[in-house]
Design a protein around this motif. Sequence first.
Motif, short mmCIF file in Angstrom:
data_model
loop_
_atom_site.label_atom_id
_atom_site.label_comp_id
_atom_site.label_asym_id
_atom_site.label_seq_id
_atom_site.Cartn_x
_atom_site.Cartn_y
_atom_site.Cartn_z
N ALA A 170 0.83 -1.21 0.00
CA ALA A 170 0.00 0.00 0.00
C ALA A 170 0.86 1.26 0.00
N ALA A 171 1.94 1.26 0.79
CA ALA A 171 2.83 2.42 0.84
C ALA A 171 3.45 2.70 -0.52
N TYR A 172 3.80 1.65 -1.26
CA TYR A 172 4.38 1.83 -2.59
C TYR A 172 3.36 2.44 -3.55
N ASP A 173 2.12 1.99 -3.46
CA ASP A 173 1.08 2.54 -4.32
C ASP A 173 0.88 4.03 -4.03
N ASP A 174 0.89 4.38 -2.75
CA ASP A 174 0.71 5.78 -2.37
C ASP A 174 1.90 6.63 -2.83
N ALA A 175 3.10 6.08 -2.75
CA ALA A 175 4.28 6.82 -3.18
C ALA A 175 4.21 7.15 -4.67
N PHE A 176 3.81 6.16 -5.47
CA PHE A 176 3.75 6.41 -6.91
C PHE A 176 2.59 7.34 -7.25
N ALA A 177 1.48 7.22 -6.53
CA ALA A 177 0.38 8.16 -6.73
C ALA A 177 0.81 9.58 -6.38
N ALA A 178 1.60 9.74 -5.32
CA ALA A 178 2.12 11.05 -4.94
C ALA A 178 3.02 11.59 -6.04
N LEU A 179 3.84 10.75 -6.62
CA LEU A 179 4.73 11.18 -7.70
C LEU A 179 3.93 11.69 -8.90
N ARG A 180 2.93 10.93 -9.30
CA ARG A 180 2.10 11.35 -10.43
C ARG A 180 1.42 12.70 -10.13
N ALA A 216 11.33 5.39 -2.02
CA ALA A 216 11.85 6.20 -3.11
C ALA A 216 12.46 5.32 -4.20
N HIS A 217 13.22 4.31 -3.78
CA HIS A 217 13.80 3.36 -4.73
C HIS A 217 12.70 2.67 -5.54
N ASN A 218 11.69 2.18 -4.87
CA ASN A 218 10.64 1.42 -5.56
C ASN A 218 9.77 2.31 -6.44
N ALA A 219 9.58 3.57 -6.05
CA ALA A 219 8.85 4.50 -6.92
C ALA A 219 9.62 4.75 -8.22
N ALA A 220 10.95 4.82 -8.11
CA ALA A 220 11.77 5.04 -9.31
C ALA A 220 11.76 3.80 -10.21
N ILE A 221 11.73 2.63 -9.61
CA ILE A 221 11.62 1.39 -10.41
C ILE A 221 10.30 1.37 -11.16
N ARG A 222 9.23 1.69 -10.47
CA ARG A 222 7.91 1.66 -11.09
C ARG A 222 7.79 2.73 -12.18
N LEU A 223 8.40 3.88 -11.96
CA LEU A 223 8.36 4.95 -12.95
C LEU A 223 8.96 4.49 -14.27
N ARG A 224 10.09 3.79 -14.19
CA ARG A 224 10.74 3.31 -15.41
C ARG A 224 9.86 2.30 -16.15
N LYS A 225 9.12 1.51 -15.39
CA LYS A 225 8.25 0.50 -16.00
C LYS A 225 7.00 1.11 -16.62
N GLU A 226 6.36 2.02 -15.90
CA GLU A 226 5.05 2.52 -16.30
C GLU A 226 5.09 3.90 -16.94
N GLN A 294 16.41 -1.13 -14.05
CA GLN A 294 15.36 -0.29 -14.61
C GLN A 294 15.09 0.95 -13.76
N LEU A 295 15.91 1.20 -12.75
CA LEU A 295 15.69 2.36 -11.88
C LEU A 295 15.54 3.62 -12.72
N GLY A 296 14.41 4.30 -12.57
CA GLY A 296 14.11 5.46 -13.39
C GLY A 296 14.65 6.75 -12.82
N ALA A 297 15.97 6.91 -12.87
CA ALA A 297 16.61 8.12 -12.37
C ALA A 297 17.96 8.30 -13.05
N GLY A 298 18.34 9.55 -13.23
CA GLY A 298 19.64 9.82 -13.83
C GLY A 298 20.79 9.78 -12.84
N ARG A 299 20.47 10.05 -11.57
CA ARG A 299 21.49 10.07 -10.52
C ARG A 299 20.92 9.43 -9.26
N VAL A 300 21.79 8.83 -8.47
CA VAL A 300 21.40 8.26 -7.18
C VAL A 300 22.44 8.62 -6.14
N LEU A 301 21.98 9.10 -4.99
CA LEU A 301 22.82 9.31 -3.82
C LEU A 301 22.40 8.32 -2.75
#
Length: 366
Positions: A170-180, A216-226, A294-301
């Motif tokens: 559920a937290a992952y779904d909310d994170a991606f919804a927040a990103l959108r 944050a990691h999982n939201a970036a993974i999902r972004l690259r997929k979807e 598939q991490l959807g980001a140009g940079r990672v710290l």
Amino acid sequence: MATPAPESSRRLLCAALLAAPFAALLFHLRIPNLNPRSADTGAATMDAGASEIEFDMPGVVRVYKDGRVERFDGTESVPPSPSGDPANGVVSKDVVLDAAAGISARLYLPPGVEPGKKLPVVLFFHGGAFLVHTAASPLYHKYAASLAAAAPAVVVSADYRLAPEHPVPAAYDDAFAALRTVVAACRPDGAEPWLAAHGDASRLVLAGDSAGANMAHNAAIRLRKEGIEGYGDKVSGVVLLHPYFWGEDPVGGESTDAGYRGSFHRTWEFVSAGKLGLDHPCVNPLASPEEWRQLGAGRVLVTTAEHCWFVERARAYAEGIKKCGWDGELQFYETKGEGHVFFLPKPDCDNAVKELAVVTDFVRRC
């Protein structure tokens, strides 16, 4: 029996528990016929089935088999600062970004921003083992305001559904919804005025600490997929502060003690309601390099600390992401002599100031 800790050690332990719920992960109990309130209230003892404890993280959260949840940490909140934070001038407000999706957040805007000036946007997810805390928790309010002032950036500290009432994912779904929602709000006709006026979605950074870093990691993974229509499949950057990752088998110098590892195993099983295994990509990226790349980001710290419970996981993440085929830029920062998310309870110590400087520099470059 161990010798009682001196008073100074007990105070440090209490501070650690308040700052980082994982400090209590060594406890996961099933205790029959226990009613912790009966001694104080004189109430009649509840029946054995109702009072049996399903999961206990002492000082943090207790869950009973009848479904009751008692939270002891992460329940305090502070109001936003619409007139400006006395410490740094940052203004903040609570908003509902998407009522239909149930996305709420606390927004932070640095002082002195000229009309129409665009700033990086940091979408931040708080930690708390997926079990406790909110964006209004004092620790996270102070950190988000400090980050907004130092970067400077518009910080969106998002709330999300907590386990056990809402098990992961559920937290992952909310994170991606927040990103959108944040991406949409940054458009000139966006529904949120601060983001529409000052948010630059081309410089959007996903960030979080501990469990929030995992999100944050999982939201970036999902972004690259979807992907997000009209935006793409990559954010500018991802900041993982002392990230919570785990797995069935030890990595690096991680403890091999069965009891120690079992406590972390059981906690993940509990917050995910047993539906996501210990080597599921969400909690163990090392086990699925084909998804990791598939991490959807140009940079990672990635930041961590020498005595963080997950330091070996952070080191392995930094090493492994370069080998899995991900084509971005990695930065790794480790603080010596400190523990898990030390920068939250000790925000003004030298090491916390240095780590915040690393984070703000990264955000500026995104």
